[in-house]
Design an enzyme around this catalytic site. Structure first.
Site, PDB file in Angstrom:
ATOM      1  N   TYR A  46      54.730 -40.524  -8.097  1.00 57.82           N
ATOM      2  CA  TYR A  46      53.990 -41.120  -9.209  1.00 57.82           C
ATOM      3  C   TYR A  46      53.006 -42.139  -8.669  1.00 57.82           C
ATOM      4  O   TYR A  46      53.366 -42.971  -7.845  1.00 57.82           O
ATOM      5  CB  TYR A  46      54.943 -41.811 -10.197  1.00 57.82           C
ATOM      6  CG  TYR A  46      54.868 -41.151 -11.553  1.00 57.82           C
ATOM      7  CD1 TYR A  46      53.665 -41.146 -12.259  1.00 57.82           C
ATOM      8  CD2 TYR A  46      55.965 -40.500 -12.105  1.00 57.82           C
ATOM      9  CE1 TYR A  46      53.568 -40.504 -13.477  1.00 57.82           C
ATOM     10  CE2 TYR A  46      55.866 -39.852 -13.329  1.00 57.82           C
ATOM     11  CZ  TYR A  46      54.665 -39.850 -14.018  1.00 57.82           C
ATOM     12  OH  TYR A  46      54.568 -39.209 -15.214  1.00 57.82           O
ATOM     13  N   GLU A  48      50.181 -43.652 -10.834  1.00 56.12           N
ATOM     14  CA  GLU A  48      49.226 -44.048 -11.877  1.00 56.12           C
ATOM     15  C   GLU A  48      48.373 -45.207 -11.384  1.00 56.12           C
ATOM     16  O   GLU A  48      48.887 -46.149 -10.774  1.00 56.12           O
ATOM     17  CB  GLU A  48      49.987 -44.450 -13.148  1.00 56.12           C
ATOM     18  CG  GLU A  48      50.491 -43.232 -13.901  1.00 56.12           C
ATOM     19  CD  GLU A  48      51.249 -43.581 -15.164  1.00 56.12           C
ATOM     20  OE1 GLU A  48      51.624 -44.761 -15.341  1.00 56.12           O
ATOM     21  OE2 GLU A  48      51.471 -42.663 -15.970  1.00 56.12           O
ATOM     22  N   ASP A 197      27.151 -30.931 -15.912  1.00 57.91           N
ATOM     23  CA  ASP A 197      28.424 -30.275 -15.628  1.00 57.91           C
ATOM     24  C   ASP A 197      28.107 -29.136 -14.654  1.00 57.91           C
ATOM     25  O   ASP A 197      27.668 -28.065 -15.060  1.00 57.91           O
ATOM     26  CB  ASP A 197      28.992 -29.753 -16.954  1.00 57.91           C
ATOM     27  CG  ASP A 197      30.240 -28.900 -16.774  1.00 57.91           C
ATOM     28  OD1 ASP A 197      30.632 -28.643 -15.625  1.00 57.91           O
ATOM     29  OD2 ASP A 197      30.804 -28.487 -17.810  1.00 57.91           O
ATOM     30  N   THR A 223      34.250 -28.660 -11.571  1.00 57.31           N
ATOM     31  CA  THR A 223      35.560 -28.138 -11.187  1.00 57.31           C
ATOM     32  C   THR A 223      35.567 -28.094  -9.665  1.00 57.31           C
ATOM     33  O   THR A 223      34.521 -28.202  -9.026  1.00 57.31           O
ATOM     34  CB  THR A 223      35.768 -26.696 -11.688  1.00 57.31           C
ATOM     35  OG1 THR A 223      34.704 -25.883 -11.171  1.00 57.31           O
ATOM     36  CG2 THR A 223      35.771 -26.615 -13.198  1.00 57.31           C
ATOM     37  N   LYS A 226      35.938 -23.298  -8.240  1.00 57.54           N
ATOM     38  CA  LYS A 226      34.997 -22.186  -8.388  1.00 57.54           C
ATOM     39  C   LYS A 226      34.248 -22.001  -7.068  1.00 57.54           C
ATOM     40  O   LYS A 226      34.875 -21.634  -6.083  1.00 57.54           O
ATOM     41  CB  LYS A 226      34.093 -22.434  -9.588  1.00 57.54           C
ATOM     42  CG  LYS A 226      34.917 -22.452 -10.905  1.00 57.54           C
ATOM     43  CD  LYS A 226      34.105 -22.708 -12.149  1.00 57.54           C
ATOM     44  CE  LYS A 226      35.020 -22.757 -13.369  1.00 57.54           C
ATOM     45  NZ  LYS A 226      34.313 -23.147 -14.602  1.00 57.54           N
ATOM     46  N   ARG A 232      42.636 -25.697  -8.131  1.00 54.84           N
ATOM     47  CA  ARG A 232      42.247 -25.829  -9.528  1.00 54.84           C
ATOM     48  C   ARG A 232      42.200 -27.319  -9.892  1.00 54.84           C
ATOM     49  O   ARG A 232      43.213 -28.018  -9.734  1.00 54.84           O
ATOM     50  CB  ARG A 232      43.294 -25.105 -10.373  1.00 54.84           C
ATOM     51  CG  ARG A 232      42.863 -24.603 -11.698  1.00 54.84           C
ATOM     52  CD  ARG A 232      43.765 -23.474 -12.163  1.00 54.84           C
ATOM     53  NE  ARG A 232      43.311 -22.230 -11.568  1.00 54.84           N
ATOM     54  CZ  ARG A 232      42.223 -21.563 -11.984  1.00 54.84           C
ATOM     55  NH1 ARG A 232      41.526 -21.994 -13.012  1.00 54.84           N
ATOM     56  NH2 ARG A 232      41.856 -20.461 -11.383  1.00 54.84           N
TER      57      ARG A 232
HETATM   58  C1  LIG Z   1      34.774 -23.626 -15.777  1.00 54.90           C
HETATM   59  C2  LIG Z   1      33.974 -24.619 -16.485  1.00 54.90           C
HETATM   60  C3  LIG Z   1      34.551 -25.778 -17.033  1.00 54.90           C
HETATM   61  C4  LIG Z   1      36.028 -26.000 -17.214  1.00 54.90           C
HETATM   62  O1  LIG Z   1      36.862 -25.922 -16.193  1.00 54.90           O
HETATM   63  P1  LIG Z   1      38.444 -25.851 -16.413  1.00 54.90           P
HETATM   64  O2  LIG Z   1      38.934 -26.325 -15.089  1.00 54.90           O
HETATM   65  O3  LIG Z   1      38.766 -24.442 -16.725  1.00 54.90           O
HETATM   66  O4  LIG Z   1      38.816 -26.772 -17.511  1.00 54.90           O
HETATM   67  C5  LIG Z   1      33.704 -26.731 -17.578  1.00 54.90           C
HETATM   68  N1  LIG Z   1      32.375 -26.552 -17.611  1.00 54.90           N
HETATM   69  C6  LIG Z   1      31.799 -25.445 -17.117  1.00 54.90           C
HETATM   70  C7  LIG Z   1      30.311 -25.329 -17.186  1.00 54.90           C
HETATM   71  C8  LIG Z   1      32.561 -24.435 -16.569  1.00 54.90           C
HETATM   72  O5  LIG Z   1      31.979 -23.322 -16.131  1.00 54.90           O
END
Ligand SMILES: *Cc1c(COP(=O)(O)O)cnc(C)c1O
Length: 416
Positions: A46, A48, A197, A223, A226, A232
């Site tokens: 833990y 936090e 994002d 993320t 990807k 993840r």
């Molecule tokens: C994949 C994605 C997310 C979210 O990712 P998660 O880890 O699945 O919550 C957010 N924004 C965009 C543009 C994405 O392609």
């Protein structure tokens, strides 16, 4: 593993991943090293709070790990502040919105059917409950309409402008967006935050093969699983100290509890891999393979978008008379995994769609070559033209192709 039931399922999934061709643009294969960190004992701790400011004792090594992940994230994206705790991209977006906005504030984002993410204002996501979303769109060539964005700003007076998408195959001019926002703020005197994002294109950014949104946006979210090839998870980046403090509070304690330090360790490993020259080579191959498959499908007469990144869209309705759902199902009979996707001006419902999204980040991690990418285009074209029987027949060819690639449970990206 003593639990035979779970072990068997994992074994089957490993076989599935090895045999099939993975073309889902948001997926990738982390290295053995990333997965070792993920499976480590750090999961027991833990922690936090943040390095040096924890709510629990015993965080000496946890602090070292998290600081390492932060430093590597900063070098990778040439940015001053990084928060590596978000459990996912969606969590990172939630934290970013909360750090910058009050409940009910107005966000200008891309129309969801044009490639936005659920957290960009979908009625089924928390985002539309908390904030008021208005949208910009694409032009008749399905590219971002920068003049339209500028017009929308003056019409809507949003508190935040959001860029970065899930299914947009073209380069994004973050610099131009910054200029548009600067002009708008100067003329109206109104503050409008710029949030990017970069969940999908983070690997391309890290490799220096497109504009870095960190140079232009107030806050950048991503993320890590990807194109970055990590575990993840999510991250938040900014160059502004004021905002970094708000972001930290917004991640913990506002939207999350204890951080996943084993995942943070895995993020550190992935960032180190991404900092290598070999990652730039990998990312160039991803772009090359994506383009090769895209060009080949185009030459077969399919109606496809073009591509500047790791993905492209196929209009399967016009090309093959199939919905995206039907095309996805057909390809899965041959162990080719893709996902249906809405395309610009789609008349089908989201559960059907007219399009497919195809990406090469995962396949390239296993060693897919340009020739393979062209062969894959040919497989896709024959299956979508030929139907179920052809799909069943082509499965063997798919397995033959993937048997020449690296096995996913043996992938290593760092040199010895
Ligand atoms: C994949 C994605 C997310 C979210 O990712 P998660 O880890 O699945 O919550 C957010 N924004 C965009 C543009 C994405 O392609």
């Amino acid at each position: 593993m003593k639990d035979k039931e779970v072990a068997e399922i994992i074994q089957e999934e490993t076989r599935r991943q090895n045999q099939g061709i993975e073309l889902i643009a948001s997926e990738n294969y982390p290295s053995v090293d990333v997965r070792e960190a993920q499976g480590s004992i750090l999961t027991a701790k833990y922690a936090e709070g943040y390095p040096g400011r924890r709510y629990y004792g015993g965080c000496v090594y946890i602090d070292e790990i998290e600081n390492l992940a932060i430093e590597r994230a900063k070098s990778l994206f040439h940015v001053a502040f990084a928060n590596v705790q978000p459990h996912s991209g969606s969590q990172a977006n939630f934290a970013a919105y909360h750090a910058l906005l009050k409940k009910g504030a107005k966000i200008l984002s891309l129309d969801l059917n044009d490639g936005g993410h659920l957290t960009h204002g979908s009625p089924v996501s928390f985002s539309s409950d908390w904030y008021q979303f208005v949208h910009y769109g694409l032009d008749e060539t399905s590219h971002l309409d920068y003049e339209g964005i500028e017009k929308k700003l003056y019409e809507e007076n949003p508190d935040l402008f959001l860029a970065g998408y899930s299914a947009y195959p073209y380069a994004i001019d973050f610099r131009r967006m910054r200029e548009i926002l600067d002009r708008y703020q100067e003329k109206t005197g109104k503050r409008c935050y710029f949030l990017v994002d970069m969940a999908h294109i983070a690997g391309i950014v890290a490799a220096g093969l497109c504009q870095n949104p960190c140079d232009y946006a107030d806050v950048v979210t991503s993320t890590t699983h990807k194109t970055l090839r990590g575990p993840r998870g999510g991250i938040l980046l900014t160059n502004q100290e004021e905002l970094s403090k708000k972001i930290n509070k917004s991640v913990f304690p506002y939207t999350q509890g204890g951080p996943l330090e084993h995942i943070i360790a895995a993020k550190a490993v992935a960032f180190q891999e991404d900092l290598q020259p070999s990652f730039v080579t990998y990312m160039k191959k991803v772009l090359e393979n994506t383009k090769a498959c895209n060009d080949a499908l185009f030459s077969f007469g399919a109606k496809v978008s073009s591509t500047d990144n790791h993905l492209f869209l196929v209009n399967v309705k016009e090309s093959y008379g199939l919905t995206g759902r039907e095309a996805e199902n057909l390809l899965s009979l041959a162990d080719i995994t893709v996902n249906k996707n809405m395309i610009h001006g789609d008349k089908e419902k989201p559960k059907d769609t007219s399009g497919l999204r195809i990406g090469f980040a995962a396949a390239t991690s296993r060693g897919c070559t340009k020739e393979d990418a062209i062969a894959i285009a040919s497989l896709i074209d024959s299956i979508l033209k030929g139907g179920e029987k052809v799909a069943e027949e082509k499965k063997e060819e798919v397995h033959h192709l993937t048997s020449s690639w690296k096995r996913i449970e043996e992938l290593r990206y760092l040199e010895d």
